[in-house]
Design a protein around this motif. Sequence first.
Motif, PDB file in Angstrom:
ATOM      1  N   MET A 139      11.597  -1.537   8.703  1.00 44.50           N
ATOM      2  CA  MET A 139      10.475  -2.455   8.474  1.00 44.50           C
ATOM      3  C   MET A 139      10.973  -3.841   8.093  1.00 44.50           C
ATOM      4  SD  MET A 139       7.128  -0.668   6.747  1.00 44.50           S
ATOM      5  CE  MET A 139       7.921   0.165   5.383  1.00 44.50           C
ATOM      6  N   TRP A 140      11.968  -3.892   7.215  1.00 40.96           N
ATOM      7  CA  TRP A 140      12.518  -5.182   6.785  1.00 40.96           C
ATOM      8  C   TRP A 140      13.109  -5.932   7.977  1.00 40.96           C
ATOM      9  CZ3 TRP A 140      12.530  -8.799   3.231  1.00 40.96           C
ATOM     10  CH2 TRP A 140      13.589  -9.716   3.169  1.00 40.96           C
ATOM     11  N   ALA A 141      13.905  -5.251   8.783  1.00 48.83           N
ATOM     12  CA  ALA A 141      14.543  -5.890   9.927  1.00 48.83           C
ATOM     13  C   ALA A 141      13.504  -6.401  10.925  1.00 48.83           C
ATOM     14  CB  ALA A 141      15.496  -4.911  10.613  1.00 48.83           C
TER      15      ALA A 141
ATOM     16  N   GLU B  79       6.972  10.271  -7.550  1.00 54.82           N
ATOM     17  CA  GLU B  79       7.919   9.191  -7.801  1.00 54.82           C
ATOM     18  C   GLU B  79       9.225   9.333  -7.023  1.00 54.82           C
ATOM     19  OE1 GLU B  79       7.549   7.846 -12.309  1.00 54.82           O
ATOM     20  OE2 GLU B  79       7.653  10.036 -12.165  1.00 54.82           O
ATOM     21  N   LEU B  80       9.299  10.299  -6.115  1.00 55.63           N
ATOM     22  CA  LEU B  80      10.575  10.633  -5.496  1.00 55.63           C
ATOM     23  C   LEU B  80      11.261   9.437  -4.843  1.00 55.63           C
ATOM     24  CD1 LEU B  80      12.626  12.862  -4.785  1.00 55.63           C
ATOM     25  CD2 LEU B  80      11.364  13.182  -2.639  1.00 55.63           C
ATOM     26  N   ILE B  81      10.506   8.602  -4.127  1.00 58.55           N
ATOM     27  CA  ILE B  81      11.151   7.500  -3.404  1.00 58.55           C
ATOM     28  C   ILE B  81      10.953   6.147  -4.096  1.00 58.55           C
ATOM     29  CG2 ILE B  81      10.917   8.717  -1.209  1.00 58.55           C
ATOM     30  CD1 ILE B  81       8.750   6.495  -0.551  1.00 58.55           C
ATOM     31  N   MET B  82      10.546   6.161  -5.352  1.00 55.99           N
ATOM     32  CA  MET B  82      10.332   4.880  -6.041  1.00 55.99           C
ATOM     33  C   MET B  82      11.622   4.068  -6.120  1.00 55.99           C
ATOM     34  SD  MET B  82       7.184   4.390  -6.600  1.00 55.99           S
ATOM     35  CE  MET B  82       7.284   2.957  -7.679  1.00 55.99           C
ATOM     36  N   GLU B  83      12.750   4.721  -6.268  1.00 59.38           N
ATOM     37  CA  GLU B  83      14.014   3.987  -6.334  1.00 59.38           C
ATOM     38  C   GLU B  83      14.296   3.282  -5.007  1.00 59.38           C
ATOM     39  OE1 GLU B  83      18.776   4.679  -7.273  1.00 59.38           O
ATOM     40  OE2 GLU B  83      17.310   6.236  -7.818  1.00 59.38           O
ATOM     41  N   VAL B  84      13.933   3.918  -3.903  1.00 58.48           N
ATOM     42  CA  VAL B  84      14.094   3.283  -2.591  1.00 58.48           C
ATOM     43  C   VAL B  84      13.308   1.980  -2.549  1.00 58.48           C
ATOM     44  CG1 VAL B  84      13.618   3.485  -0.113  1.00 58.48           C
ATOM     45  CG2 VAL B  84      14.493   5.466  -1.392  1.00 58.48           C
ATOM     46  N   LYS B  85      12.084   2.034  -3.024  1.00 49.95           N
ATOM     47  CA  LYS B  85      11.232   0.845  -2.987  1.00 49.95           C
ATOM     48  C   LYS B  85      11.682  -0.212  -3.986  1.00 49.95           C
ATOM     49  CE  LYS B  85       7.333   3.351  -3.199  1.00 49.95           C
ATOM     50  NZ  LYS B  85       5.876   3.677  -3.142  1.00 49.95           N
ATOM     51  N   GLU B  86      12.152   0.223  -5.126  1.00 54.90           N
ATOM     52  CA  GLU B  86      12.555  -0.731  -6.158  1.00 54.90           C
ATOM     53  C   GLU B  86      13.819  -1.503  -5.792  1.00 54.90           C
ATOM     54  OE1 GLU B  86      12.628   1.892  -9.475  1.00 54.90           O
ATOM     55  OE2 GLU B  86      10.452   1.779  -9.821  1.00 54.90           O
ATOM     56  N   ARG B  87      14.678  -0.922  -4.958  1.00 55.53           N
ATOM     57  CA  ARG B  87      15.884  -1.645  -4.551  1.00 55.53           C
ATOM     58  C   ARG B  87      15.727  -2.311  -3.184  1.00 55.53           C
ATOM     59  NH1 ARG B  87      18.118   3.849  -3.854  1.00 55.53           N
ATOM     60  NH2 ARG B  87      18.282   4.284  -1.609  1.00 55.53           N
ATOM     61  N   SER B  88      14.554  -2.165  -2.590  1.00 51.64           N
ATOM     62  CA  SER B  88      14.302  -2.722  -1.265  1.00 51.64           C
ATOM     63  C   SER B  88      14.154  -4.239  -1.307  1.00 51.64           C
ATOM     64  CB  SER B  88      13.029  -2.105  -0.682  1.00 51.64           C
ATOM     65  OG  SER B  88      12.659  -2.736   0.532  1.00 51.64           O
ATOM     66  N   ASN B  89      14.422  -4.889  -0.175  1.00 44.16           N
ATOM     67  CA  ASN B  89      14.122  -6.309  -0.019  1.00 44.16           C
ATOM     68  C   ASN B  89      12.628  -6.550   0.130  1.00 44.16           C
ATOM     69  OD1 ASN B  89      16.823  -7.406  -0.012  1.00 44.16           O
ATOM     70  ND2 ASN B  89      17.104  -6.449   1.988  1.00 44.16           N
ATOM     71  N   ILE B  90      11.908  -5.526   0.533  1.00 47.28           N
ATOM     72  CA  ILE B  90      10.460  -5.617   0.712  1.00 47.28           C
ATOM     73  C   ILE B  90       9.768  -5.545  -0.645  1.00 47.28           C
ATOM     74  CG2 ILE B  90       8.438  -4.421   1.665  1.00 47.28           C
ATOM     75  CD1 ILE B  90      10.243  -3.462   3.953  1.00 47.28           C
ATOM     76  N   GLU B  91       8.705  -6.304  -0.802  1.00 46.24           N
ATOM     77  CA  GLU B  91       7.897  -6.242  -2.021  1.00 46.24           C
ATOM     78  C   GLU B  91       6.842  -5.153  -1.854  1.00 46.24           C
ATOM     79  OE1 GLU B  91       4.584  -9.009  -4.287  1.00 46.24           O
ATOM     80  OE2 GLU B  91       6.400  -9.991  -3.530  1.00 46.24           O
ATOM     81  N   TYR B  92       6.971  -4.097  -2.626  1.00 50.57           N
ATOM     82  CA  TYR B  92       6.036  -2.970  -2.541  1.00 50.57           C
ATOM     83  C   TYR B  92       4.983  -3.045  -3.638  1.00 50.57           C
ATOM     84  CZ  TYR B  92       8.733  -0.422   0.987  1.00 50.57           C
ATOM     85  OH  TYR B  92       9.349  -0.044   2.142  1.00 50.57           O
ATOM     86  N   HIS B  93       3.745  -2.751  -3.264  1.00 49.06           N
ATOM     87  CA  HIS B  93       2.659  -2.545  -4.212  1.00 49.06           C
ATOM     88  C   HIS B  93       2.243  -1.082  -4.045  1.00 49.06           C
ATOM     89  CE1 HIS B  93       1.699  -6.892  -5.174  1.00 49.06           C
ATOM     90  NE2 HIS B  93       2.660  -6.949  -4.278  1.00 49.06           N
ATOM     91  N   THR B  94       2.595  -0.264  -5.007  1.00 47.90           N
ATOM     92  CA  THR B  94       2.397   1.178  -4.891  1.00 47.90           C
ATOM     93  C   THR B  94       1.080   1.596  -5.522  1.00 47.90           C
ATOM     94  OG1 THR B  94       4.782   1.593  -4.919  1.00 47.90           O
ATOM     95  CG2 THR B  94       3.342   3.449  -5.441  1.00 47.90           C
ATOM     96  N   MET B  95       0.310   2.374  -4.770  1.00 44.80           N
ATOM     97  CA  MET B  95      -0.931   2.950  -5.289  1.00 44.80           C
ATOM     98  C   MET B  95      -0.779   4.467  -5.314  1.00 44.80           C
ATOM     99  SD  MET B  95      -3.275   0.308  -3.224  1.00 44.80           S
ATOM    100  CE  MET B  95      -1.817   0.063  -2.211  1.00 44.80           C
ATOM    101  N   PHE B  96      -0.737   5.018  -6.521  1.00 42.53           N
ATOM    102  CA  PHE B  96      -0.658   6.470  -6.672  1.00 42.53           C
ATOM    103  C   PHE B  96      -2.057   7.037  -6.475  1.00 42.53           C
ATOM    104  CE2 PHE B  96       3.053   4.933  -8.948  1.00 42.53           C
ATOM    105  CZ  PHE B  96       4.042   5.821  -8.536  1.00 42.53           C
TER     106      PHE B  96
END
Length: 377
Positions: free
Chosen positions: A107-109, A122-139
Motif C-alpha cells: 500500500m505504501w509503495a 491487537e495482533l498486528i498493531m506493531e505492524v501499523k505502529e512502525r509503518s510509514n502509513i498513518e493508521y487510524h484504527t477502529m476496534f
Amino acid sequence: MRRIASHYALINGALQRDIVIELDDNGVIRNVIHTNALDSMASVEFYPGILIPGMVNAHCHLELSYLRGEIAEGSGFAGFARAIGQVRNNFTAEERIHAASVADARMWAEGVEAVADIANDELIMEVKERSNIEYHTMFEHFGLNNTSTTETQALAARHTNSSATPHSTYSLQDAPFKELCKGEGLLSIHLLESDDESELYRGCGSLWAWYERMGWECDFLGYGSPARRVVQSTPRDRAMLLVHATRATKEDVALIESHTHSATWVLCPESNRYISRLTPPVAMLRDMGAKIAIGTDSLASARSLSMIDNLRQLGDIAPTPLNELLTWATLNGAVALGIEKAKGSFEVGKRPGVVVIEGTDLQNLRLTPNTTTRRLI
C-alpha cells in the motif's frame, strides 16, 4: 529541496497542467508553482502521468490480509460470513503478521498515505505502529450476545489514533450500539451492504431466518430501518464513515444527510464485486451531494488493496470525471479522517506525499486497465 512535475497535477480538485511541486528534504511542500516555462526551470524531475497527493484508504481490514484467496468469489453476504469463520483459525500468528506486513508495504509503495483500519484484536498493531502509513484504527464491537463494550473500549484506549466502533446495524443490540455511537473518535459502520440487512428490520430475509434458528432476539427492530437507527443513535457532529451502502436508497441517504454533515460514504466496489456482485450507488450519492471516499476492504474480499483499481471500477459503474474520482481518494478521505491540515492535497505547509499515476489515457483523462500508481515521496 526537490521540484517535481508531470503532465498534470491534482490542484484544488482540478487536473492542471504546468505545475511544479516544490518540497523540502522532509517532504513538506514549500511552493506550488504555476509556470509556462517548465522546460527552462532548473532541477525539475519530470514523471509522465498525473501527480496526486498520497491517497487515503478510508476502509480496510489489514488484519485479514492472511485470507487472500481463501474465500471463493461470489459467495454472497451470508456465505462470506460463514467462510470467514471456517478459515480464519487455520493460520498461525506469524503468518497473519507477515501477511499484514506485506500488504502494508505494498500500500505504501502504491501511494497510500493514511488508512482507516478496522481491527478485532491487537495482533498486528506493531505492524501499523512502525509503518510509514498513518493508521487510524477502529476496534469494532459485534455480537448480539456481546452487550458489554468494556473490552473493546479498553483496546482503543491503549493505542493512539484509535477508537471503538460498532460493526454494523444488524450485529449489536441497542444499548452497546448507542453507547459506542455516542463515544469519541472516528466512527465506522458497515451499512446497507446487502438486502438481508434491510429485510431484518421488516422481519424477513435470510438474516432474520438465521437469527430465528439460533434463538437470537433483536431489540432494535423498532427503528424500522438501518438508516433510521443510525440517525437516532448518533450525535449530529460525530464524524462517521458509512461503508459500502450498496443497497442504500434515496430515502436512506436523504435521512442521514438531513441529520448530519459529518458523514462520509465510503465505497469499496472491488469488495462488493468479490462478495455479492453488487455495485455501490455512485451516481445517486453524487447527485445527492453526499461526501464520498474510497476504501479497499480486506484481502479476504478483494483481489488486492489497490486504490486505483477501486477508482477504475467506480468510473465504470458511473461515468465520473477523473479529477473527482481522485479527490475522493485523496482530500475527501483526509477530511473524513480529520487529517486534512497535513494530508490530502498539494498545499504549502502540508506533507501529503507525492504519487504519480502512470498508464492513464491523458488525452481523455481516463483510467485504463494498465493504470498504476507509484510513490515518489
